[in-house]
Design a protein around this motif. Structure first.
Motif, mmCIF file in Angstrom:
data_model
loop_
_atom_site.group_PDB
_atom_site.id
_atom_site.type_symbol
_atom_site.label_atom_id
_atom_site.label_comp_id
_atom_site.label_asym_id
_atom_site.label_seq_id
_atom_site.Cartn_x
_atom_site.Cartn_y
_atom_site.Cartn_z
ATOM 1 N N GLU A 22 0.855 -1.192 0.000
ATOM 2 C CA GLU A 22 0.000 0.000 0.000
ATOM 3 C C GLU A 22 0.884 1.233 0.000
ATOM 4 O OE1 GLU A 22 -3.515 2.063 2.741
ATOM 5 O OE2 GLU A 22 -2.978 -0.058 3.007
ATOM 6 N N SER A 23 0.686 2.103 -0.966
ATOM 7 C CA SER A 23 1.478 3.324 -1.115
ATOM 8 C C SER A 23 2.973 3.032 -1.088
ATOM 9 C CB SER A 23 1.121 4.346 -0.027
ATOM 10 O OG SER A 23 -0.252 4.651 -0.072
ATOM 11 N N PRO A 24 3.441 2.067 -1.904
ATOM 12 C CA PRO A 24 4.857 1.687 -1.831
ATOM 13 C C PRO A 24 5.772 2.737 -2.442
ATOM 14 C CG PRO A 24 3.786 0.530 -3.639
ATOM 15 C CD PRO A 24 2.700 1.283 -2.906
ATOM 16 N N LEU A 25 6.913 2.930 -1.801
ATOM 17 C CA LEU A 25 7.999 3.735 -2.345
ATOM 18 C C LEU A 25 9.300 2.941 -2.210
ATOM 19 C CD1 LEU A 25 7.299 7.359 -1.036
ATOM 20 C CD2 LEU A 25 6.957 6.459 -3.343
ATOM 21 N N PHE A 26 10.323 3.383 -2.927
ATOM 22 C CA PHE A 26 11.589 2.675 -2.982
ATOM 23 C C PHE A 26 12.726 3.613 -2.583
ATOM 24 C CE2 PHE A 26 8.593 0.472 -5.530
ATOM 25 C CZ PHE A 26 8.934 -0.873 -5.474
ATOM 26 N N PRO A 27 13.813 3.054 -2.082
ATOM 27 C CA PRO A 27 14.931 3.910 -1.655
ATOM 28 C C PRO A 27 15.517 4.700 -2.822
ATOM 29 C CG PRO A 27 15.159 1.681 -0.784
ATOM 30 C CD PRO A 27 14.042 1.638 -1.785
ATOM 31 N N ALA A 28 16.000 5.869 -2.525
ATOM 32 C CA ALA A 28 16.661 6.681 -3.546
ATOM 33 C C ALA A 28 17.883 5.952 -4.078
ATOM 34 C CB ALA A 28 17.062 8.029 -2.962
ATOM 35 N N ASP A 29 18.150 6.135 -5.359
ATOM 36 C CA ASP A 29 19.319 5.530 -5.993
ATOM 37 C C ASP A 29 20.043 6.635 -6.763
ATOM 38 O OD1 ASP A 29 21.207 4.093 -7.413
ATOM 39 O OD2 ASP A 29 19.853 2.416 -7.826
ATOM 40 N N TYR A 30 20.927 7.331 -6.070
ATOM 41 C CA TYR A 30 21.619 8.466 -6.681
ATOM 42 C C TYR A 30 22.603 8.025 -7.757
ATOM 43 C CZ TYR A 30 19.634 11.639 -3.215
ATOM 44 O OH TYR A 30 18.775 12.384 -2.453
ATOM 45 N N ASP A 31 23.061 6.777 -7.681
ATOM 46 C CA ASP A 31 23.960 6.300 -8.726
ATOM 47 C C ASP A 31 23.255 6.272 -10.083
ATOM 48 O OD1 ASP A 31 26.055 5.986 -6.987
ATOM 49 O OD2 ASP A 31 25.634 3.867 -6.576
ATOM 50 N N ARG A 32 21.988 5.950 -10.097
ATOM 51 C CA ARG A 32 21.236 5.886 -11.356
ATOM 52 C C ARG A 32 20.903 7.267 -11.896
ATOM 53 N NH1 ARG A 32 19.347 0.630 -12.386
ATOM 54 N NH2 ARG A 32 19.387 -0.711 -10.533
ATOM 55 N N ILE A 33 20.574 8.188 -11.022
ATOM 56 C CA ILE A 33 20.086 9.487 -11.482
ATOM 57 C C ILE A 33 21.118 10.594 -11.363
ATOM 58 C CG2 ILE A 33 17.707 8.862 -10.872
ATOM 59 C CD1 ILE A 33 18.011 10.823 -8.472
ATOM 60 N N GLY A 34 22.276 10.288 -10.787
ATOM 61 C CA GLY A 34 23.233 11.340 -10.470
ATOM 62 C C GLY A 34 23.659 12.178 -11.661
ATOM 63 N N PHE A 35 23.938 11.531 -12.795
ATOM 64 C CA PHE A 35 24.365 12.264 -13.991
ATOM 65 C C PHE A 35 23.325 13.302 -14.399
ATOM 66 C CE2 PHE A 35 24.152 12.633 -18.645
ATOM 67 C CZ PHE A 35 25.427 13.095 -18.933
ATOM 68 N N TRP A 36 22.050 12.895 -14.386
ATOM 69 C CA TRP A 36 20.980 13.790 -14.827
ATOM 70 C C TRP A 36 20.672 14.846 -13.771
ATOM 71 C CZ3 TRP A 36 20.603 12.739 -19.709
ATOM 72 C CH2 TRP A 36 20.874 11.441 -20.148
ATOM 73 N N LEU A 37 20.823 14.482 -12.511
ATOM 74 C CA LEU A 37 20.601 15.452 -11.442
ATOM 75 C C LEU A 37 21.625 16.577 -11.511
ATOM 76 C CD1 LEU A 37 18.980 16.192 -8.931
ATOM 77 C CD2 LEU A 37 20.510 14.716 -7.596
ATOM 78 N N GLU A 38 22.867 16.235 -11.796
ATOM 79 C CA GLU A 38 23.888 17.276 -11.949
ATOM 80 C C GLU A 38 23.523 18.222 -13.090
ATOM 81 O OE1 GLU A 38 27.735 15.605 -12.399
ATOM 82 O OE2 GLU A 38 27.765 14.682 -10.405
ATOM 83 N N ARG A 39 22.975 17.676 -14.163
ATOM 84 C CA ARG A 39 22.549 18.539 -15.276
ATOM 85 C C ARG A 39 21.389 19.449 -14.862
ATOM 86 N NH1 ARG A 39 22.816 15.739 -21.227
ATOM 87 N NH2 ARG A 39 25.099 15.708 -21.368
ATOM 88 N N ALA A 40 20.510 18.958 -14.027
ATOM 89 C CA ALA A 40 19.424 19.808 -13.528
ATOM 90 C C ALA A 40 19.986 20.967 -12.718
ATOM 91 C CB ALA A 40 18.458 18.978 -12.683
ATOM 92 N N PHE A 41 21.000 20.697 -11.904
ATOM 93 C CA PHE A 41 21.637 21.769 -11.137
ATOM 94 C C PHE A 41 22.352 22.760 -12.054
ATOM 95 C CE2 PHE A 41 22.073 18.663 -7.359
ATOM 96 C CZ PHE A 41 20.803 19.010 -6.910
ATOM 97 N N GLU A 42 22.883 22.268 -13.201
ATOM 98 C CA GLU A 42 23.473 23.184 -14.182
ATOM 99 C C GLU A 42 22.420 24.154 -14.701
ATOM 100 O OE1 GLU A 42 25.616 21.568 -17.512
ATOM 101 O OE2 GLU A 42 26.238 19.828 -16.333
#
Length: 847
Positions: free
Chosen positions: A295-315
């Motif tokens: 019920e209302s499941p969420l999953f742990p953050a995985d910065y290794d998967r999204i890190g490249f794109w997150l850095e671009r968002a900060f750019e």
């Protein structure tokens, strides 16, 4: 509440799509409905959605859905009293590369036609609206000021409240345990067994989100999809946001593969990673998908998967990098193999699918509205052909979970990549190879896929290019090599792999009666071929097929039916659903699907007779083998159904042979034709050839139009003395009568257009305008509202002319009418053609 003993409709799933259907069924007059949810409303994927809606889309159906969603969310709170917190903040979809510019500017005409406000703007305008965004590398963007976002839970509860106010019911904390078909003798329908009791239902709708496959399996169906994990992040409050006197627009940006927006005083960043994406609930521990207890499941953050794109968002938004991340939302979202929902009839009568919806907040209102119309009235307001729930019927049920996980996750990775025409998704390819795939690959082909079948697209190495596909909105590397393929068919002889057709055998003493009652045209004589159509009960177009009447040893009728590849399950279901009775008994005939049993080679061109004659002893002259005739002949020692018909407008034959013998026939034809200049021909060339002849395909013939609007009068015999009643005839005649009296004006007609293009071809959803001397706007578009939209188009190499089909307002369809088509955002002159631009008398077919 206790569940009722009976309900007309039971909807399984209480997310945004199930709620939307409940709401829209109530508005269409069906209130004896029950929505069953195993937990609380929105506790699957809906609750963690970012809640955004944009008008930036490339199809007519989606454009109407997005317009409707924004209008509904803006009005729903006033109707129901339930807060939805609709934010109309507008949004940008930005472009860096020329191909992105072409894609986005190409949306302008569609938006204009539908009535969605959209503008092409420069970086200075973007900077003015979003002063925190780094626009230095951006070329421009489409600006859609009526976009916004909504609270997903509030919107869902408002829809449910609106439905309950009209009498619909909801059962929460009540899992569906089983769904079983009731015997026909007991009235048919279903027994829906729940934790709180059993409901007898006439209709059941699977709107179970991440659990869609498990619910479908209860009635023997499968749903190929992935529960792909999507991440968005919220920053700590940003004082500069708090001091604004307006809400920042949503920014959609493929550079960061996602979106950025303001969420109250914080920043919100959503990422669609383009590599190494992950699906939930896979592997041996999850053979059927998610556990029912979740019920209302969420999953742990995985910065290794999204890190490249997150850095671009900060750019792009440096101010976000100055603040911490206070919350990460990583939840599962359904993705089908092609990214589109599975909607409509399922193959099991009265069991409907509303699943695989990756952007439920944006598309849920439109999907629910159209499915409600389909269920209540038998027809929809827009075409849902691309969403047909049976379009993955080529995937065996025991492979659906694996295939869906791989292809659905791949689709997620393409979510923020420019959807260039012809862009191929390579995973699980080839899935249905013919024996010719490796032969074509050895001769330099690159491939596309049709209903799982691998088929050649074009042949780059023949032109000395690398064996790599190239795609673009403008003419690209394949443009001139395809000209050579077309020339081979027009001047010599070409070979095409046409195996992907759906194929059926209809046999038995009553086979002719079955076909007569289900199709629109008179039946061909033995040894002849005809073209016919299937209509819905409301007189709309359901499908198209060729009918070949074969001789039968026992004197019974034997028909060989061939239709579009994607129609395999849909057309079979049409026959089964409307199977006629004769003298109170089911008609004595049998329909068998034989799509995989027969491979098909098309041989076409002015010297195709000479080529085929080198491989058979059969007489092929016009007296012995006429156009639209069929014979069983020997080709290279293989028994072959030879049909003198084709889709390219030249003398030729379709050779239908046992699939395991396809390579034998191809090798013989290739060897026999080398001195004749025989050439392999791919899908790009086929599209050009058929457009020159004005031949329609399934995207031109959809279930939201009738045969009169599509110009199919020649094949629809409503008053022929040899033709009896057929499905949809009464509705069609009634509509014609209403049109004659002025009570039902036709919305549009299908027109065949010549379009003067030089650097780009016409694609579906390009807007068509009437040239009326009013001038041209500053962005290159004609003034005034569009009068129609293109369905399909291609370049005609033989006639050196761009060509298109388009549905236009009827008064603009007269041959010679001067028009313009907005191609990649630019005005291109066009005119209505009255007949095929190439060989209108079809004399070359009769050579």
């Amino acid at each position: 509440m206790a569940v009722p003993d009976r309900a007309r409709v039971v909807i399984v799933g209480g997310g945004i799509t199930g709620a939307s259907l409940l709401y829209h069924l109530a508005h269409e007059g069906w209130t004896d409905t029950l929505l069953v949810e195993k937990a609380e409303l929105t506790s699957g994927s809906t609750w963690h959605a970012a809640g955004q809606v944009t008008h930036s889309v490339s199809s007519y159906t989606l454009a109407t859905f997005r317009k409707y969603a924004c209008e509904l969310y803006a009005s729903l709170e006033a109707e129901t009293g339930v807060a939805t917190t609709w934010h109309r903040c507008g949004s940008f979809r930005v472009a860096y590369e020329p191909v992105e510019v072409d894609w986005l500017r190409g949306q302008l005409g569609l938006a204009d036609y539908v009535g969605n406000e959209m503008h092409w703007v420069d970086k200075a305008f973007i900077a003015e609206k979003h002063p925190f965004y780094d626009v230095d590398q951006i070329v421009g963007a489409v600006f859609t000021p009526n976009d916004g976002h909504v609270d997903p839970s509030g919107a869902t509860n408002a829809l449910v409240a609106g439905a309950r106010a009209r009498g619909a019911r909801v059962s929460r904390r009540n899992r569906v345990l089983n769904i079983s078909r009731r015997p026909t003798a007991d009235g048919g329908g279903f027994d829906v067994v729940t934790e709180q009791g059993t409901i007898e239902a006439e209709h059941v709708v699977n709107a179970a989100g991440c659990y869609a496959h498990r619910v479908a399996a209860m009635v023997g169906l499968s749903v190929p999809m992935a529960n792909a994990l999507h991440t968005y992040l919220l920053t700590t409050p940003i004082p500069e946001f708090a001091s604004l006197d307006h809400e920042l627009p949503v920014m959609r940006d493929d550079y960061l593969s996602g979106y950025v927006r303001q969420e109250q005083e914080s920043g919100l960043i959503g990422i669609y990673e383009q590599v190494d994406a992950e699906a939930a609930w896979v592997g041996p521990d999850h053979p059927e998908g998610p556990d029912w207890s979740l019920e209302s499941p969420l999953f742990p953050a995985d910065y290794d998967r999204i890190g490249f794109w997150l850095e671009r968002a900060f750019e792009r938004v440096p101010i976000l990098a100055e603040h911490g991340i206070k919350q990460v939302i990583r939840g599962a979202i359904a993705h089908t193999p092609d990214g589109e929902p599975l909607l409509g009839p399922s193959g099991v009568p009265n069991f409907w699918q509303l699943v695989g919806v990756q952007v439920g907040i944006a598309d849920g209102p439109g999907l629910g509205r159209e499915l409600a119309r389909w269920m209540v009235h038998g027809e929809t307001g827009v075409s849902l052909r691309a969403y047909d729930a049976r379009r993955f019927g080529f995937v065996p049920p025991d492979d659906a979970v694996r295939y869906g996980r791989i292809k659905g996750t791949e689709d997620y990775e393409f979510r923020h990549q420019t959807p260039i025409p012809g862009l191929e998704h390579p995973a699980e390819r080839p899935y249905r190879p013919t024996p010719l795939v490796e032969r074509f690959r050895d001769r330099g082909a690159v491939f596309t896929q049709v209903y799982g079948w691998e088929r050649p697209k074009w042949y780059p190495t023949v032109a000395g290019l690398p064996q790599t596909d190239v795609v673009a909105f403008r003419h690209t590397d394949w443009f001139e090599p395809v000209r050579d393929e077309v020339r081979a068919v027009r001047e010599r002889v070409g070979i095409l792999d046409s195996t992907a057709f759906a194929k059926f055998e209809l046999t038995g003493p009553d086979a002719a009666e079955v076909l007569d009652r289900l199709t629109t045209n008179t039946l061909p004589a033995v040894g002849r071929i005809g073209l016919t159509y299937l209509l819905t009960p409301t007189g709309r177009i359901e499908g198209e097929m060729t009918v070949t009447r074969l001789p039968a040893d026992d004197g019974a009728d034997h028909f060989y039916l061939v239709s579009a590849a994607v129609g395999e399950q849909k057309d079979r279901e049409f026959f089964e659903t409307h199977w006629p009775t004769i003298d109170g008994r089911p008609a004595g005939a049998e329909l068998r699907v034989v799509s995989s049993d027969y491979g098909v080679i098309t041989v076409a061109g002015p010297v195709s007779r000479e080529l085929l004659a080198r491989c058979t002893s059969a007489s092929l002259d016009n007296d012995s083998f006429r156009w639209l005739a069929a014979q069983v002949i020997d080709v290279a020692g293989v028994q072959t159904r030879a049909l003198r018909v084709g889709f390219v407008g030249e003398l030729g034959w379709e050779l239908h042979v046992s699939t395991d013998q396809l390579g034998v026939v191809y090798d013989a034809l290739w060897s026999a034709g080398e001195d004749l200049g025989v050439a392999n021909v791919g899908n790009h060339a086929l599209d050009s050839l058929r457009m020159e002849k004005g031949y329609r395909i399934s995207r031109d013939l959809t279930h939201d139009v009738g045969p009169d609007e599509a110009g199919l009068d020649l094949f629809v015999k409503t008053d022929h003395p040899a033709k009896g009643d057929f499905v949809g005839r009464d509705a069609l005649l009634a509509r014609r009568a209403a049109a004659s009296s002025g009570e039902y004006p036709y919305r549009w007609r299908l027109a065949y257009l010549a379009v003067d293009t030089d650097v780009a071809d016409v694609h579906g959803s390009d807007a068509v305008y009437r040239v009326n001397g009013d001038g041209v706007n500053g962005d290159g578009a004609p003034t005034g509202r569009p009068i129609g939209l293109v369905t399909t188009g291609a370049y005609g190499y033989t006639v050196d002319q761009g060509l298109a089909f388009a549905y236009l307002a009827p008064e603009h369809c007269r041959p010679g009418t001067e028009l313009s088509v907005r191609v990649i955002g630019e005005q291109r002159p066009a005119r209505v053609l009255g007949e095929a631009i190439y060989d209108p008398a079809s004399s070359r077919l009769r050579m």
